[in-house]
Design a protein around this motif. Sequence first.
Motif, mmCIF file in Angstrom:
data_model
loop_
_atom_site.group_PDB
_atom_site.id
_atom_site.type_symbol
_atom_site.label_atom_id
_atom_site.label_comp_id
_atom_site.label_asym_id
_atom_site.label_seq_id
_atom_site.Cartn_x
_atom_site.Cartn_y
_atom_site.Cartn_z
ATOM 1 N N LEU A 67 0.838 -1.201 -0.216
ATOM 2 C CA LEU A 67 0.130 0.043 0.029
ATOM 3 C C LEU A 67 0.842 1.285 -0.008
ATOM 4 C CD1 LEU A 67 -2.854 -0.739 2.581
ATOM 5 C CD2 LEU A 67 -2.968 -0.758 0.090
ATOM 6 N N SER A 68 2.199 1.180 0.510
ATOM 7 C CA SER A 68 2.979 2.520 0.508
ATOM 8 C C SER A 68 3.345 2.717 -1.002
ATOM 9 C CB SER A 68 4.231 2.183 1.357
ATOM 10 O OG SER A 68 5.018 1.135 0.838
ATOM 11 N N HIS A 69 3.018 1.879 -1.839
ATOM 12 C CA HIS A 69 3.106 2.177 -3.444
ATOM 13 C C HIS A 69 2.191 2.486 -3.985
ATOM 14 C CE1 HIS A 69 7.395 0.763 -2.839
ATOM 15 N NE2 HIS A 69 7.187 0.038 -2.187
ATOM 16 N N VAL A 70 1.254 2.742 -3.487
ATOM 17 C CA VAL A 70 -0.388 3.031 -3.881
ATOM 18 C C VAL A 70 -0.398 4.698 -4.040
ATOM 19 C CG1 VAL A 70 -2.952 2.906 -4.151
ATOM 20 C CG2 VAL A 70 -1.268 0.952 -3.583
ATOM 21 N N HIS A 71 -0.794 5.268 -5.148
ATOM 22 C CA HIS A 71 -1.146 6.617 -5.356
ATOM 23 C C HIS A 71 -2.592 6.915 -5.549
ATOM 24 C CE1 HIS A 71 3.353 7.184 -5.436
ATOM 25 N NE2 HIS A 71 3.291 5.860 -5.944
ATOM 26 N N LEU A 72 -3.088 7.637 -4.591
ATOM 27 C CA LEU A 72 -4.767 8.204 -4.963
ATOM 28 C C LEU A 72 -4.884 9.476 -5.561
ATOM 29 C CD1 LEU A 72 -6.505 6.207 -2.072
ATOM 30 C CD2 LEU A 72 -5.917 5.276 -4.360
ATOM 31 N N LEU A 73 -5.330 9.654 -6.776
ATOM 32 C CA LEU A 73 -5.619 10.947 -7.202
ATOM 33 C C LEU A 73 -7.076 11.459 -7.438
ATOM 34 C CD1 LEU A 73 -2.721 9.975 -8.519
ATOM 35 C CD2 LEU A 73 -2.451 12.272 -9.062
ATOM 36 N N PRO A 74 -7.858 11.594 -6.223
ATOM 37 C CA PRO A 74 -9.259 12.186 -6.661
ATOM 38 C C PRO A 74 -9.390 13.276 -7.219
ATOM 39 C CG PRO A 74 -8.584 11.690 -4.132
ATOM 40 C CD PRO A 74 -7.565 11.695 -4.799
ATOM 41 N N THR A 75 -10.559 13.556 -7.912
ATOM 42 C CA THR A 75 -10.929 14.722 -8.667
ATOM 43 C C THR A 75 -9.658 15.297 -9.605
ATOM 44 O OG1 THR A 75 -10.198 16.162 -6.510
ATOM 45 C CG2 THR A 75 -12.825 15.666 -7.002
ATOM 46 N N CYS A 76 -9.240 14.140 -10.347
ATOM 47 C CA CYS A 76 -8.316 14.258 -11.462
ATOM 48 C C CYS A 76 -7.240 14.872 -10.993
ATOM 49 C CB CYS A 76 -9.144 15.124 -12.396
ATOM 50 S SG CYS A 76 -10.509 14.450 -13.238
ATOM 51 N N GLY A 77 -6.651 14.669 -9.453
ATOM 52 C CA GLY A 77 -5.469 14.911 -9.044
ATOM 53 C C GLY A 77 -5.432 16.493 -8.404
ATOM 54 N N THR A 78 -6.667 17.157 -8.247
ATOM 55 C CA THR A 78 -6.566 18.091 -7.549
ATOM 56 C C THR A 78 -6.368 17.993 -5.979
ATOM 57 O OG1 THR A 78 -9.059 18.176 -7.504
ATOM 58 C CG2 THR A 78 -8.010 19.434 -9.068
ATOM 59 N N ARG A 79 -6.405 16.516 -5.780
ATOM 60 C CA ARG A 79 -6.034 16.104 -4.249
ATOM 61 C C ARG A 79 -5.243 14.816 -4.715
ATOM 62 N NH1 ARG A 79 -9.827 14.870 1.085
ATOM 63 N NH2 ARG A 79 -8.238 13.136 1.585
ATOM 64 N N TYR A 80 -4.272 14.730 -3.710
ATOM 65 C CA TYR A 80 -3.224 13.508 -3.829
ATOM 66 C C TYR A 80 -3.017 12.932 -2.377
ATOM 67 C CZ TYR A 80 1.293 11.369 -4.629
ATOM 68 O OH TYR A 80 2.443 10.489 -4.736
ATOM 69 N N ASP A 81 -3.248 11.591 -2.295
ATOM 70 C CA ASP A 81 -3.413 10.909 -1.089
ATOM 71 C C ASP A 81 -1.976 9.756 -1.039
ATOM 72 O OD1 ASP A 81 -5.862 12.432 -0.736
ATOM 73 O OD2 ASP A 81 -6.392 11.042 1.018
ATOM 74 N N ARG A 82 -1.436 9.507 -0.119
ATOM 75 C CA ARG A 82 -0.740 8.328 0.311
ATOM 76 C C ARG A 82 -1.091 8.011 1.454
ATOM 77 N NH1 ARG A 82 4.214 8.542 -2.537
ATOM 78 N NH2 ARG A 82 4.313 6.390 -1.881
ATOM 79 N N PHE A 83 -0.359 6.266 1.513
ATOM 80 C CA PHE A 83 -0.726 5.444 2.640
ATOM 81 C C PHE A 83 0.508 5.975 3.625
ATOM 82 C CE2 PHE A 83 -0.269 1.234 5.066
ATOM 83 C CZ PHE A 83 -1.476 1.466 5.328
ATOM 84 N N ASP A 84 0.105 6.174 4.958
ATOM 85 C CA ASP A 84 1.054 6.626 6.006
ATOM 86 C C ASP A 84 1.371 5.520 6.929
ATOM 87 O OD1 ASP A 84 -1.167 6.482 7.760
ATOM 88 O OD2 ASP A 84 -1.403 8.430 8.269
ATOM 89 N N GLY A 85 1.151 4.416 6.550
ATOM 90 C CA GLY A 85 1.225 3.101 7.289
ATOM 91 C C GLY A 85 0.030 2.696 8.070
#
Length: 257
Positions: A67-85
């Motif tokens: 999961l630390s290698h998964v990148h989430l870009l909601p609303t076409c990348g105007t938000r960017y989320d990463r797994f913090d553990g």
Amino acid sequence: MPQNSPLVVAFDLDDTLAPSKSPIDPRIGDLLIRLAERVEVAIISGGQIEQFRAQVVDLLPDAPDALSHVHLLPTCGTRYDRFDGTTFTPVYAHGLEAEEKSAAIDALEQEARALGLWEELSWGEKIEDRGSQITFSALGQSAPVDAKREWDPDGAKKNALRQAVAARVPELEVRSGGSTSVDITRKGIDKAYGMRRLSEQTGIALGDMLFYGDRLDPDGNDRPVLDMGEVACVAVTGWEDTADHLDALLEELPARG
């Protein structure tokens, strides 16, 4: 596919990884984790983060390292989320101003009514404030997949609404979204924008990325990624097709170095 093995594999969400607004199949969950054990994995969609969680994140196998290698870009990348553990948290989030939201909402409702597209029957709210994006869903946010597919099979209704609304709010970006939706963001915000932000955040060149999407056609919301001319793109017809492609891709990808 990039000349060498891709370093990032990115996906649209609805109708690429799962049916519209529906949870992923366990097969996709397993494939995403296996993929994240080899390369960086990104999901980019017009949906908001709650949709990502309900459709994908909450259904993934428990695999913190992957999961630390998964990148989430909601609303076409105007938000960017990463797994913090423990959970996925935002690295950044850029919202629309109140005046921009108001103009977008007014234009969507008024033009939908004028075109006869403001349906009486709906499943949930038709207009949703996603912070950095305003989204119109003709049948509501929770409409059944079959109803959405039947409403506008050739995309003509969405495209007519998009054109009418775009004329009303020329300072904003208006794009066809999912099967019944139209999305409004700031100018220049589309999936190409999201892919560029992903490249900035990861330091991985666009030419080392591979993207899967179901709407790479000229009017599709995945098309901006193809039009960049830098990211290798694969057109798919649904999550089963994506899964088949990933089975083949995983046979070719080397283990993470």
